[in-house]
Design a protein around this motif. Structure first.
Motif, PDB file in Angstrom:
ATOM      1  N   LYS A   1      41.503 -43.473 -75.322  1.00 28.72           N
ATOM      2  CA  LYS A   1      41.850 -43.249 -76.728  1.00 28.72           C
ATOM      3  C   LYS A   1      40.602 -42.966 -77.552  1.00 28.72           C
ATOM      4  O   LYS A   1      40.599 -42.096 -78.435  1.00 28.72           O
ATOM      5  N   THR A   2      39.543 -43.705 -77.275  1.00 24.95           N
ATOM      6  CA  THR A   2      38.292 -43.495 -78.004  1.00 24.95           C
ATOM      7  C   THR A   2      37.735 -42.094 -77.735  1.00 24.95           C
ATOM      8  O   THR A   2      37.305 -41.381 -78.667  1.00 24.95           O
ATOM      9  N   LEU A   3      37.739 -41.675 -76.477  1.00 23.76           N
ATOM     10  CA  LEU A   3      37.227 -40.349 -76.120  1.00 23.76           C
ATOM     11  C   LEU A   3      38.039 -39.238 -76.783  1.00 23.76           C
ATOM     12  O   LEU A   3      37.491 -38.251 -77.291  1.00 23.76           O
ATOM     13  N   THR A   4      39.360 -39.420 -76.819  1.00 19.49           N
ATOM     14  CA  THR A   4      40.214 -38.408 -77.443  1.00 19.49           C
ATOM     15  C   THR A   4      39.948 -38.332 -78.936  1.00 19.49           C
ATOM     16  O   THR A   4      39.874 -37.241 -79.531  1.00 19.49           O
ATOM     17  N   SER A   5      39.759 -39.502 -79.548  1.00 19.13           N
ATOM     18  CA  SER A   5      39.578 -39.519 -81.001  1.00 19.13           C
ATOM     19  C   SER A   5      38.245 -38.926 -81.433  1.00 19.13           C
ATOM     20  O   SER A   5      38.108 -38.465 -82.569  1.00 19.13           O
ATOM     21  N   ILE A   6      37.224 -38.904 -80.547  1.00 18.98           N
ATOM     22  CA  ILE A   6      35.919 -38.344 -80.930  1.00 18.98           C
ATOM     23  C   ILE A   6      35.741 -36.919 -80.411  1.00 18.98           C
ATOM     24  O   ILE A   6      34.627 -36.377 -80.436  1.00 18.98           O
TER      25      ILE A   6
ATOM     26  N   ALA B   1      49.039 -36.533 -72.428  1.00 17.11           N
ATOM     27  CA  ALA B   1      49.695 -35.415 -73.119  1.00 17.11           C
ATOM     28  C   ALA B   1      48.895 -35.021 -74.360  1.00 17.11           C
ATOM     29  O   ALA B   1      48.692 -33.830 -74.650  1.00 17.11           O
ATOM     30  N   ARG B   2      48.385 -36.008 -75.077  1.00 16.39           N
ATOM     31  CA  ARG B   2      47.614 -35.735 -76.287  1.00 16.39           C
ATOM     32  C   ARG B   2      46.291 -35.031 -75.959  1.00 16.39           C
ATOM     33  O   ARG B   2      45.892 -34.073 -76.624  1.00 16.39           O
ATOM     34  N   ALA B   3      45.617 -35.502 -74.908  1.00 18.15           N
ATOM     35  CA  ALA B   3      44.343 -34.900 -74.529  1.00 18.15           C
ATOM     36  C   ALA B   3      44.522 -33.458 -74.066  1.00 18.15           C
ATOM     37  O   ALA B   3      43.732 -32.559 -74.421  1.00 18.15           O
ATOM     38  N   ASN B   4      45.563 -33.168 -73.294  1.00 17.87           N
ATOM     39  CA  ASN B   4      45.808 -31.802 -72.819  1.00 17.87           C
ATOM     40  C   ASN B   4      46.203 -30.889 -73.975  1.00 17.87           C
ATOM     41  O   ASN B   4      45.897 -29.694 -73.967  1.00 17.87           O
ATOM     42  N   LEU B   5      46.887 -31.489 -74.951  1.00 19.02           N
ATOM     43  CA  LEU B   5      47.245 -30.691 -76.119  1.00 19.02           C
ATOM     44  C   LEU B   5      45.986 -30.273 -76.883  1.00 19.02           C
ATOM     45  O   LEU B   5      45.894 -29.139 -77.377  1.00 19.02           O
ATOM     46  N   LEU B   6      44.995 -31.191 -76.922  1.00 17.75           N
ATOM     47  CA  LEU B   6      43.752 -30.877 -77.629  1.00 17.75           C
ATOM     48  C   LEU B   6      42.932 -29.790 -76.930  1.00 17.75           C
ATOM     49  O   LEU B   6      42.221 -29.009 -77.586  1.00 17.75           O
ATOM     50  N   ILE B   7      43.005 -29.698 -75.633  1.00 12.54           N
ATOM     51  CA  ILE B   7      42.239 -28.652 -74.919  1.00 12.54           C
ATOM     52  C   ILE B   7      43.056 -27.365 -74.782  1.00 12.54           C
ATOM     53  O   ILE B   7      42.598 -26.409 -74.154  1.00 12.54           O
ATOM     54  N   GLY B   8      44.276 -27.347 -75.336  1.00  9.89           N
ATOM     55  CA  GLY B   8      45.097 -26.143 -75.322  1.00  9.89           C
ATOM     56  C   GLY B   8      45.942 -25.974 -74.089  1.00  9.89           C
ATOM     57  O   GLY B   8      46.600 -24.935 -73.926  1.00  9.89           O
ATOM     58  N   ASP B   9      46.011 -26.966 -73.215  1.00 10.85           N
ATOM     59  CA  ASP B   9      46.858 -26.873 -72.021  1.00 10.85           C
ATOM     60  C   ASP B   9      48.234 -27.423 -72.374  1.00 10.85           C
ATOM     61  O   ASP B   9      48.591 -28.557 -72.045  1.00 10.85           O
ATOM     62  N   HIS B  10      49.027 -26.571 -73.049  1.00 12.85           N
ATOM     63  CA  HIS B  10      50.337 -27.016 -73.551  1.00 12.85           C
ATOM     64  C   HIS B  10      51.318 -27.304 -72.418  1.00 12.85           C
ATOM     65  O   HIS B  10      52.176 -28.188 -72.548  1.00 12.85           O
ATOM     66  N   ARG B  11      51.218 -26.536 -71.323  1.00  9.62           N
ATOM     67  CA  ARG B  11      52.147 -26.759 -70.211  1.00  9.62           C
ATOM     68  C   ARG B  11      51.956 -28.168 -69.623  1.00  9.62           C
ATOM     69  O   ARG B  11      52.926 -28.899 -69.411  1.00  9.62           O
ATOM     70  N   THR B  12      50.696 -28.522 -69.385  1.00  8.64           N
ATOM     71  CA  THR B  12      50.418 -29.859 -68.839  1.00  8.64           C
ATOM     72  C   THR B  12      50.794 -30.947 -69.854  1.00  8.64           C
ATOM     73  O   THR B  12      51.322 -31.998 -69.497  1.00  8.64           O
ATOM     74  N   ALA B  13      50.514 -30.670 -71.127  1.00 11.18           N
ATOM     75  CA  ALA B  13      50.874 -31.626 -72.171  1.00 11.18           C
ATOM     76  C   ALA B  13      52.374 -31.865 -72.190  1.00 11.18           C
ATOM     77  O   ALA B  13      52.857 -33.007 -72.286  1.00 11.18           O
TER      78      ALA B  13
END
Length: 596
Positions: free
Chosen positions: A294-299, A333-345
């Motif tokens: 969660k910390t890594l995703t938030s930063i 799902a949130r992390a993949n959404l941030l990198i643009g991998d919507h399918r994996t998200a």
């Protein structure tokens, strides 16, 4: 910080009343050796077995802890000592089962312990057991509502037991559960537990309550307050030897993140994974994966977060852990959404939904299983109580029976002794009467001789008139009266009167009555004495075997009842008993003669 992280560590301290961490962890090894030596000297010492099991539990050696817990359970089964051996063994076994992930057996053991503690009214043990339920619901099945319910129930039990130490720990657990849920109540209960721990002055409650309160301040974004309380936790961590505690490092990482010191926060998270902490639980490791991700995703480091999440999911799969898996999937799902991998998200969103649905079904099945187990344990508890009641009743009946037997034996002994004494008395009376009759016969012969000599003297001398009853004349009347009674046996006349006796004696009624009264007895008493003496003589003739009714009539009694009462008043026994005693004496005499 998730609730199960703190509950696992705190509950280990709670489970063992004899293993309180007031010193550095390495010292526990020497303590274990001392307890093993004590157990070697007394292999059946229940307290020593409990202490050894708790030491192994403290050191994370769950296999050996389980071995000694089983020994306590066996003792409880063999001796019926459920209040100590059964309860202590169950408490330790619960910890072992939960570490192994066997939720069903863990719940069964907890319910069994609850029934035992409730049956004995042991509030201290109930507080301990509710803490076990908190651990169960927080770690194994992720049911925060049930865990909170047991927090409150455990707090009430410790209050009734006057155990402020464990109440402080339970308040800490309650605050941490609310912290995990992000609710404001976590701060309130955290302050309450911290204040109580400070009042107690005990290091362990202060350490854990300060960690929980710091976490509550961090959730609220109260940086300054969190920093002050965290300093207290760090101070006690050093004195307790907990400075290598993984939960302390995770709280420090979150605090540094709140302060904005991101590099230090990430360093602490990496430190948590790369350092050798003393026996971190699997649940704490899972919590660390989730909070770090969660910390890594938030930063803005979603790729690193995905790497950590994959490690966490692999760890959960390897140890068959369900706690935090849903959180890791959601964060993936949130992390993949941030990198643009919507399918994996999307894929992880669907997997998260499927997982939560299956978890819901599993939780429902688990709830049904728990209800079944609770019913079975309650029934078992009722059967145990009924058996114990029947056993107490049987013992009571046995003691009553023993008491009755003792009373009867004493009563019989008293009766036999009374009978023996009475029989001895009867024998003495019969012997005395026999001797009395012999002496009376000799006396009568002497009286007859004296009377004859007196009559001869009176014939040769002139009579002297007298108008008063002198002593000599009274003696003369009594002597002649005695001869009438013994020779002619006037007493056999049931209608005998003083007047009739006076006519036979050639005297007047007044003189005769006065002479008899001067002897100390009434006319009726003297006559009855002669009648009873005659009756004794007749009864003593065992060969004649004269019926008692006939004897009554022959000796002058007109009533059989008067005969019986007079006979008993004079001799101390009834005529029938007198005859029986004579027969027994004759039999004894014959036996003695034949033996000689």
């Amino acid at each position: 910080m998730p609730a199960s992280l703190r509950v696992i560590i705190v509950s280990i301290c709670l489970i063992s009343a004899s293993v309180v961490r007031t010193e550095a962890a390495p010292d526990m090894h020497s303590m274990l050796e001392e307890r093993l030596d004590r157990l070697a000297d007394s292999p059946d010492d229940k307290t020593a077995i409990r202490d050894v099991a708790n030491a192994y539990l403290f050191l994370g050696d769950y296999d050996n802890a389980g071995v000694y817990a089983d020994k306590l359970m066996k003792i409880a089964e063999e001796t019926g000592d459920r209040d100590f051996a059964g309860l202590e063994g169950t408490n330790i076994l619960v910890q072992v089962l939960m570490v192994r992930g066997d939720w069903e057996q863990a719940y069964r053991a907890l319910e069994y312990a609850r029934v035992l503690a409730q049956g004995s009214g042991n509030h201290e043990a109930l507080g301990l057991i509710h803490n076990g339920f908190i651990l169960y619901y927080s770690t194994l099945v992720k049911d925060d509502y049930a865990a909170i319910n047991h927090c409150f129930r455990g707090i009430e039990e410790t209050r009734l037991a006057g155990d402020d130490y464990r109440r402080a720990i339970l308040l800490t657990n309650l605050a941490e559960i609310y912290n995990d849920r992000g609710e404001a109540d976590g701060l309130g209960y955290g302050l309450e537990s911290y204040r109580l721990a400070q009042e107690l002055g005990k290091e362990i409650p202060i350490f854990y309550s300060s960690l929980t309160l710091a976490n509550a301040y961090i959730i609220k974004g109260m940086t300054e307050e969190a920093g002050e309380v965290l300093k207290v936790a760090e101070k006690y961590a050093v004195s307790l030897g907990y400075d290598r505690s993984i939960e302390l490092v995770l709280i420090q990482a979150r605090y540094k993140y709140l302060e904005g010191d991101i590099p230090e926060s990430l360093r602490l998270y990496e430190h948590a994974f790369n350092c050798d902490f003393h026996d971190p639980s699997r649940s704490i490791v899972m919590s660390a994966y989730l909070t770090y991700a969660k910390t890594l995703t938030s930063i803005g480091q979603p790729k690193k977060a995905i790497e950590i999440i994959n490690e966490g999911l692999a760890y959960a799969k390897g140890f068959k852990l369900s706690a935090y898996v849903d959180g890791l999937m959601k964060e993936m799902a949130r992390a993949n959404l941030l990198i643009g991998d919507h399918r994996t998200a999307l894929d992880y969103c669907l997997r998260y939904m499927d997982y939560t649905d299956s978890t819901y079904m599993v939780s429902r099945e688990r709830a049904i299983t728990e209800d079944r187990i609770k019913y079975e344990i309650d029934e078992q508890g009722r059967r145990i109580q009924e058996n114990e009641r029947q056993l107490r009743l049987s013992r009571l009946r046995m003691w009553i029976l023993v008491g009755v037997v003792v009373v009867l034996v004493c009563f019989v002994a008293v009766v036999l002794e009374h009978y023996r004494r009475k029989k001895r008395l009867y024998r003495a009376i019969v012997m005395q009467n026999g001797e009395y009759l012999a002496r009376e016969q000799l006396l009568l012969e002497q009286i007859e001789k004296a009377q004859a000599e007196k009559s001869s003297a009176e014939k040769t001398s002139a009579p002297k008139p007298s108008t008063s009853l002198s002593d000599e004349k009274a003696d003369d009347i009594l002597s002649r009266f005695t001869l009438l009674m013994t020779d002619e046996k006037l007493f056999k006349d049931p209608n005998l009167t003083v007047g009739a006796v006076a006519d036979r004696l050639g005297s007047n009624r007044t003189y005769v009555s006065r002479a008899i009264n001067e002897s100390g007895k009434t006319f009726t008493q003297i006559v009855n004495d002669y009648r009873i003496r005659e009756a004794i003589a007749m009864i003593s003739d065992l060969d004649a075997a004269i019926p008692l009714k006939q004897i009554c009539s022959d000796v002058g009694f007109s009533s059989i009842s008067t005969f019986y009462s007079t006979f008993q008043n004079i001799t101390g026994m009834t005529p029938a008993r007198y005859r029986t005693q004579l027969k027994e004496m004759r039999t004894d005499t014959k036996k003695c003669t034949s033996e000689d």
